[in-house]
Motif scaffolding. Structure first.
Motif, PDB file in Angstrom:
ATOM      1  N   LEU A  34       0.828  -1.208   0.000  1.00 46.26           N
ATOM      2  CA  LEU A  34       0.000   0.000   0.000  1.00 46.26           C
ATOM      3  C   LEU A  34       0.863   1.258   0.000  1.00 46.26           C
ATOM      4  O   LEU A  34       0.519   2.258  -0.640  1.00 46.26           O
ATOM      5  CB  LEU A  34      -0.924  -0.004   1.224  1.00 46.26           C
ATOM      6  CG  LEU A  34      -2.005  -1.095   1.262  1.00 46.26           C
ATOM      7  CD1 LEU A  34      -2.836  -0.980   2.529  1.00 46.26           C
ATOM      8  CD2 LEU A  34      -2.907  -0.992   0.035  1.00 46.26           C
ATOM      9  N   GLY A  35       1.993   1.200   0.730  1.00 46.41           N
ATOM     10  CA  GLY A  35       2.861   2.362   0.813  1.00 46.41           C
ATOM     11  C   GLY A  35       3.459   2.749  -0.532  1.00 46.41           C
ATOM     12  O   GLY A  35       3.620   3.934  -0.834  1.00 46.41           O
ATOM     13  N   SER A  36       3.792   1.742  -1.334  1.00 48.66           N
ATOM     14  CA  SER A  36       4.373   2.032  -2.652  1.00 48.66           C
ATOM     15  C   SER A  36       3.378   2.750  -3.558  1.00 48.66           C
ATOM     16  O   SER A  36       3.766   3.421  -4.514  1.00 48.66           O
ATOM     17  CB  SER A  36       4.829   0.724  -3.312  1.00 48.66           C
ATOM     18  OG  SER A  36       3.726  -0.146  -3.523  1.00 48.66           O
ATOM     19  N   ILE A  37       2.084   2.615  -3.241  1.00 44.56           N
ATOM     20  CA  ILE A  37       1.050   3.308  -4.028  1.00 44.56           C
ATOM     21  C   ILE A  37       0.626   4.613  -3.339  1.00 44.56           C
ATOM     22  O   ILE A  37       0.656   5.692  -3.925  1.00 44.56           O
ATOM     23  CB  ILE A  37      -0.182   2.401  -4.215  1.00 44.56           C
ATOM     24  CG1 ILE A  37       0.209   1.100  -4.929  1.00 44.56           C
ATOM     25  CG2 ILE A  37      -1.288   3.137  -4.986  1.00 44.56           C
ATOM     26  CD1 ILE A  37      -0.890   0.057  -4.940  1.00 44.56           C
ATOM     27  N   PHE A  38       0.233   4.490  -2.048  1.00 49.61           N
ATOM     28  CA  PHE A  38      -0.339   5.631  -1.333  1.00 49.61           C
ATOM     29  C   PHE A  38       0.691   6.711  -1.020  1.00 49.61           C
ATOM     30  O   PHE A  38       0.389   7.901  -1.111  1.00 49.61           O
ATOM     31  CB  PHE A  38      -0.982   5.161  -0.025  1.00 49.61           C
ATOM     32  CG  PHE A  38      -2.269   4.401  -0.210  1.00 49.61           C
ATOM     33  CD1 PHE A  38      -2.999   4.511  -1.390  1.00 49.61           C
ATOM     34  CD2 PHE A  38      -2.773   3.595   0.800  1.00 49.61           C
ATOM     35  CE1 PHE A  38      -4.190   3.819  -1.562  1.00 49.61           C
ATOM     36  CE2 PHE A  38      -3.958   2.908   0.649  1.00 49.61           C
ATOM     37  CZ  PHE A  38      -4.663   3.021  -0.535  1.00 49.61           C
ATOM     38  N   PHE A  39       1.903   6.301  -0.586  1.00 48.71           N
ATOM     39  CA  PHE A  39       2.890   7.273  -0.108  1.00 48.71           C
ATOM     40  C   PHE A  39       3.228   8.328  -1.175  1.00 48.71           C
ATOM     41  O   PHE A  39       3.085   9.531  -0.921  1.00 48.71           O
ATOM     42  CB  PHE A  39       4.142   6.551   0.377  1.00 48.71           C
ATOM     43  CG  PHE A  39       5.189   7.463   0.950  1.00 48.71           C
ATOM     44  CD1 PHE A  39       5.062   7.960   2.245  1.00 48.71           C
ATOM     45  CD2 PHE A  39       6.300   7.829   0.202  1.00 48.71           C
ATOM     46  CE1 PHE A  39       6.020   8.806   2.786  1.00 48.71           C
ATOM     47  CE2 PHE A  39       7.269   8.672   0.729  1.00 48.71           C
ATOM     48  CZ  PHE A  39       7.124   9.165   2.028  1.00 48.71           C
ATOM     49  N   PRO A  40       3.653   7.930  -2.380  1.00 48.68           N
ATOM     50  CA  PRO A  40       3.974   8.962  -3.377  1.00 48.68           C
ATOM     51  C   PRO A  40       2.752   9.740  -3.838  1.00 48.68           C
ATOM     52  O   PRO A  40       2.835  10.946  -4.081  1.00 48.68           O
ATOM     53  CB  PRO A  40       4.588   8.161  -4.530  1.00 48.68           C
ATOM     54  CG  PRO A  40       4.119   6.761  -4.347  1.00 48.68           C
ATOM     55  CD  PRO A  40       3.938   6.567  -2.880  1.00 48.68           C
ATOM     56  N   LEU A  41       1.602   9.055  -3.945  1.00 44.54           N
ATOM     57  CA  LEU A  41       0.390   9.735  -4.399  1.00 44.54           C
ATOM     58  C   LEU A  41      -0.061  10.781  -3.389  1.00 44.54           C
ATOM     59  O   LEU A  41      -0.333  11.941  -3.744  1.00 44.54           O
ATOM     60  CB  LEU A  41      -0.715   8.704  -4.640  1.00 44.54           C
ATOM     61  CG  LEU A  41      -2.089   9.258  -5.050  1.00 44.54           C
ATOM     62  CD1 LEU A  41      -1.988   9.993  -6.377  1.00 44.54           C
ATOM     63  CD2 LEU A  41      -3.111   8.122  -5.132  1.00 44.54           C
ATOM     64  N   ARG A  42      -0.132  10.372  -2.125  1.00 44.63           N
ATOM     65  CA  ARG A  42      -0.612  11.283  -1.083  1.00 44.63           C
ATOM     66  C   ARG A  42       0.355  12.447  -0.857  1.00 44.63           C
ATOM     67  O   ARG A  42      -0.072  13.584  -0.661  1.00 44.63           O
ATOM     68  CB  ARG A  42      -0.839  10.504   0.217  1.00 44.63           C
ATOM     69  CG  ARG A  42      -2.111   9.661   0.167  1.00 44.63           C
ATOM     70  CD  ARG A  42      -2.273   8.784   1.386  1.00 44.63           C
ATOM     71  NE  ARG A  42      -3.647   8.288   1.490  1.00 44.63           N
ATOM     72  CZ  ARG A  42      -4.050   7.344   2.331  1.00 44.63           C
ATOM     73  NH1 ARG A  42      -3.168   6.788   3.158  1.00 44.63           N
ATOM     74  NH2 ARG A  42      -5.309   6.973   2.369  1.00 44.63           N
ATOM     75  N   LEU A  43       1.654  12.162  -0.880  1.00 42.95           N
ATOM     76  CA  LEU A  43       2.624  13.228  -0.668  1.00 42.95           C
ATOM     77  C   LEU A  43       2.641  14.221  -1.826  1.00 42.95           C
ATOM     78  O   LEU A  43       2.809  15.427  -1.607  1.00 42.95           O
ATOM     79  CB  LEU A  43       4.025  12.640  -0.451  1.00 42.95           C
ATOM     80  CG  LEU A  43       4.523  12.746   1.003  1.00 42.95           C
ATOM     81  CD1 LEU A  43       3.616  11.931   1.924  1.00 42.95           C
ATOM     82  CD2 LEU A  43       5.948  12.284   1.128  1.00 42.95           C
ATOM     83  N   THR A  44       2.448  13.719  -3.032  1.00 43.99           N
ATOM     84  CA  THR A  44       2.400  14.611  -4.191  1.00 43.99           C
ATOM     85  C   THR A  44       1.207  15.560  -4.099  1.00 43.99           C
ATOM     86  O   THR A  44       1.329  16.776  -4.330  1.00 43.99           O
ATOM     87  CB  THR A  44       2.315  13.800  -5.500  1.00 43.99           C
ATOM     88  OG1 THR A  44       3.480  12.969  -5.609  1.00 43.99           O
ATOM     89  CG2 THR A  44       2.238  14.717  -6.707  1.00 43.99           C
ATOM     90  N   LEU A  45       0.042  15.011  -3.742  1.00 46.42           N
ATOM     91  CA  LEU A  45      -1.154  15.845  -3.598  1.00 46.42           C
ATOM     92  C   LEU A  45      -0.986  16.860  -2.468  1.00 46.42           C
ATOM     93  O   LEU A  45      -1.315  18.045  -2.625  1.00 46.42           O
ATOM     94  CB  LEU A  45      -2.372  14.959  -3.341  1.00 46.42           C
ATOM     95  CG  LEU A  45      -2.833  14.073  -4.507  1.00 46.42           C
ATOM     96  CD1 LEU A  45      -3.928  13.108  -4.044  1.00 46.42           C
ATOM     97  CD2 LEU A  45      -3.339  14.937  -5.656  1.00 46.42           C
ATOM     98  N   ALA A  46      -0.460  16.380  -1.318  1.00 42.36           N
ATOM     99  CA  ALA A  46      -0.278  17.275  -0.170  1.00 42.36           C
ATOM    100  C   ALA A  46       0.733  18.368  -0.489  1.00 42.36           C
ATOM    101  O   ALA A  46       0.532  19.542  -0.143  1.00 42.36           O
ATOM    102  CB  ALA A  46       0.165  16.476   1.053  1.00 42.36           C
ATOM    103  N   ALA A  47       1.840  17.997  -1.155  1.00 38.83           N
ATOM    104  CA  ALA A  47       2.869  18.973  -1.515  1.00 38.83           C
ATOM    105  C   ALA A  47       2.318  20.027  -2.471  1.00 38.83           C
ATOM    106  O   ALA A  47       2.641  21.217  -2.364  1.00 38.83           O
ATOM    107  CB  ALA A  47       4.064  18.263  -2.136  1.00 38.83           C
ATOM    108  N   THR A  48       1.472  19.604  -3.402  1.00 41.25           N
ATOM    109  CA  THR A  48       0.859  20.550  -4.345  1.00 41.25           C
ATOM    110  C   THR A  48      -0.003  21.572  -3.604  1.00 41.25           C
ATOM    111  O   THR A  48       0.053  22.783  -3.883  1.00 41.25           O
ATOM    112  CB  THR A  48       0.002  19.793  -5.375  1.00 41.25           C
ATOM    113  OG1 THR A  48       0.823  18.849  -6.072  1.00 41.25           O
ATOM    114  CG2 THR A  48      -0.635  20.752  -6.369  1.00 41.25           C
TER     115      THR A  48
END
Length: 513
Positions: A34-48
């Motif tokens: 799950l981390g390999s999917i959620f971590f980059p996706l969630r951090l990208t959205l939050a960073a934006t």
């Protein structure tokens, strides 16, 4: 996710400043997938979203003079920019896996309670509490103002900024805090984490008096993370902030509960004694959480337990040193010989007691320099370490000499002018050496131990062995420990530093005489 409330303290956690995420093999595998999917996706959205917030935060105070910035933002700058930052903040936490937050109780209005006191403080994710409090003003470290986005948000929030290492900054922050809390509604409601650091939530550490100095009513606010996996916490030792972020974003969602307790109105006695006020609120919140209220705190980056005017390190550097020495083959005779070399070096003068890691390795008779480096780190953050600290703290626990003899040796060494009495500064240095941690607030101890303005060796020994408070530093912290009872042989250390066998008995010899 299965909901689970705060856990009681266990031997698994040495003190509130230690936390590790415990996972089964199945949970680890699921976390990786799950981390390999959620971590980059969630951090990208939050960073934006963070990047969008950055200029918006700056625009709120753009064009205002220093005098205008020193007053609360009113008018169109508030009603236009405030909702934007509020909704963007909620969107960020939604991206990070907090789709909902359960709120219990009623938030008091500004006139009822000028300040909200929030505990336990466990993670940077606790900032979610700002949303149901309508972005209440906070107190923050000066170091945070230089961080990208965070600095802009602190400016937007009109936060009270303080440098912990600058006495003048602390005085200015207290004055500013007092002005805001007594402004009768002129300034917005404030939100303070009185623990001043993050913990594992299994106990409340000592509250700092800042929120209680003015003596105004406060509203206690409790934070809970009722999840099967306790992923959010970031402490002094154990789980790091990026591990906490990885584990939390690797979950489908994370539960959080915010509970507003009834407003606490201080008594006249509490108004005149901020420490009493803070302690009573701490006990009330601890009872509501079902956890202990402790005297633990972070003292200049080191977890300690307060004992009167003394700060006892929860992770004893002397105990860790003995453990390392025995682990690397130094038996009792070699340790005793190394201690004799140390005290000979210390007696050569104050400058001679400062040594590098290479010199320390030679004095200890170590072939592995890394062991000396690790020992050096227990005691110092500088390029050199004070041998006095290692000698006296390790000697107290090694049991080669009685405590009375060791105190005599320390007194003689720290009585720099040979007056037969110690100054307040010399007492701080002596107790720092015995305990292996700098003592910053020994004025109370000095008053208790001295007679007629004189602190002699006899008075100091009497205080440390008979005073109802300070004798505990000797009986619970400075007792000799047999080599076989060191942690490397499977025995545990409790929060007071005592060594316990599996049956709970204390494994040391009492040697006062």
């Amino acid at each position: 996710m299965e909901k689970r409330d705060c856990h009681p303290a266990t031997s698994e956690y040495r003190h509130p400043f230690f936390h590790e995420v415990k996972m089964t093999h199945a949970q680890k595998i699921r976390g990786i997938i799950l981390g390999s999917i959620f971590f980059p996706l969630r951090l990208t959205l939050a960073a934006t979203l963070f990047l969008i917030m950055w200029p918006v935060s700056r625009l709120r105070l753009a064009g205002l003079s220093e005098e205008e910035r020193a007053r609360p933002v009113k008018g169109w700058r508030r009603w236009f920019f405030h909702p934007i930052i509020l909704y963007l903040s909620r969107a960020i936490f939604l991206c990070l896996g907090f789709p909902w937050v359960k709120v219990k109780g009623r938030r008091a209005d500004l006139k009822e309670a000028p300040v909200l006191v929030v505990a336990p403080h466990s993670t940077f994710l606790d900032m979610l509490v700002l949303l149901p409090t309508q972005l209440a003003t906070v107190v923050s470290r000066s170091e945070n103002t230089s961080l990208p986005v965070i600095g802009a948000l602190l400016e937007f929030n009109q936060s009270v900024i303080v440098s912990r290492n600058d006495p003048e900054s602390r005085k200015k922050a207290v004055a500013e805090l007092t002005e805001r809390l007594t402004s009768d509604g002129y300034w917005p409601q404030m939100l303070i984490f009185p623990e001043g650091t993050t913990t594992n939530g299994r106990a409340l550490v000592k509250f700092k008096p800042g929120a209680f100095l003015v003596g105004v009513p406060i509203q206690p606010v409790l934070l809970r993370y009722p999840n099967k996996l306790d992923t959010v916490r970031w402490t002094h030792k154990g789980t790091t902030w990026y591990e906490a972020l990885w584990h939390t974003t690797s979950q489908f969602y994370t539960n959080m509960t915010i509970e507003f307790l009834p407003v606490y109105k201080p008594s006249e006695e509490e108004k005149s004694d901020p420490n009493l006020y803070a302690d009573n609120v701490q006990k009330l919140m601890a009872k509501a959480l079902g956890v202990p209220a402790t005297q633990y705190l972070m003292d200049y980056g080191v977890p300690v337990s307060k004992l009167g005017g003394l700060a006892l390190p929860l992770d004893s550097p002397a105990r860790d040193t003995l453990s390392l020495l025995h682990k690397h083959g130094l038996g009792a005779q070699k340790v005793e010989a190394a201690l004799e070399r140390m005290i000979d070096r210390c007696k050569s003068g104050a400058e001679g007691s400062k040594v590098s890691t290479e010199e320390l390795s030679s004095i200890l008779g170590l072939t592995d320099k890394r062991t000396a480096v690790n020992i050096w780190r227990f005691y110092s953050k500088d390029k050199s370490v004070n041998l006095r600290w290692i000698y006296f703290s390790v000697s107290a626990l090694s049991g080669f000499v009685s405590f009375k003899s060791l105190l005599h040796e320390a007194f003689t060494l720290f009585d720099r002018e040979g007056r037969g009495s110690l100054s307040a500064e010399e007492l701080s240095d002596l107790m720092g050496a015995l305990l292996g941690h700098t003592q910053h607030h020994t004025a109370e101890f000095y008053t208790q131990a001295s007679h007629g303005g004189q602190l002699t060796e006899e008075y100091l020994l009497q205080t440390l062995t008979t005073h109802p408070t300070y004798q505990r530093a000797v009986s619970e912290y400075l007792q000799p420990v047999e080599a076989g009872s060191l942690p490397t042989n499977g025995k545990a250390v409790n929060n007071n530093g005592k060594m316990h066998n599996s049956n709970g008995s204390v494994d040391y010899n009492k040697k006062f005489e």
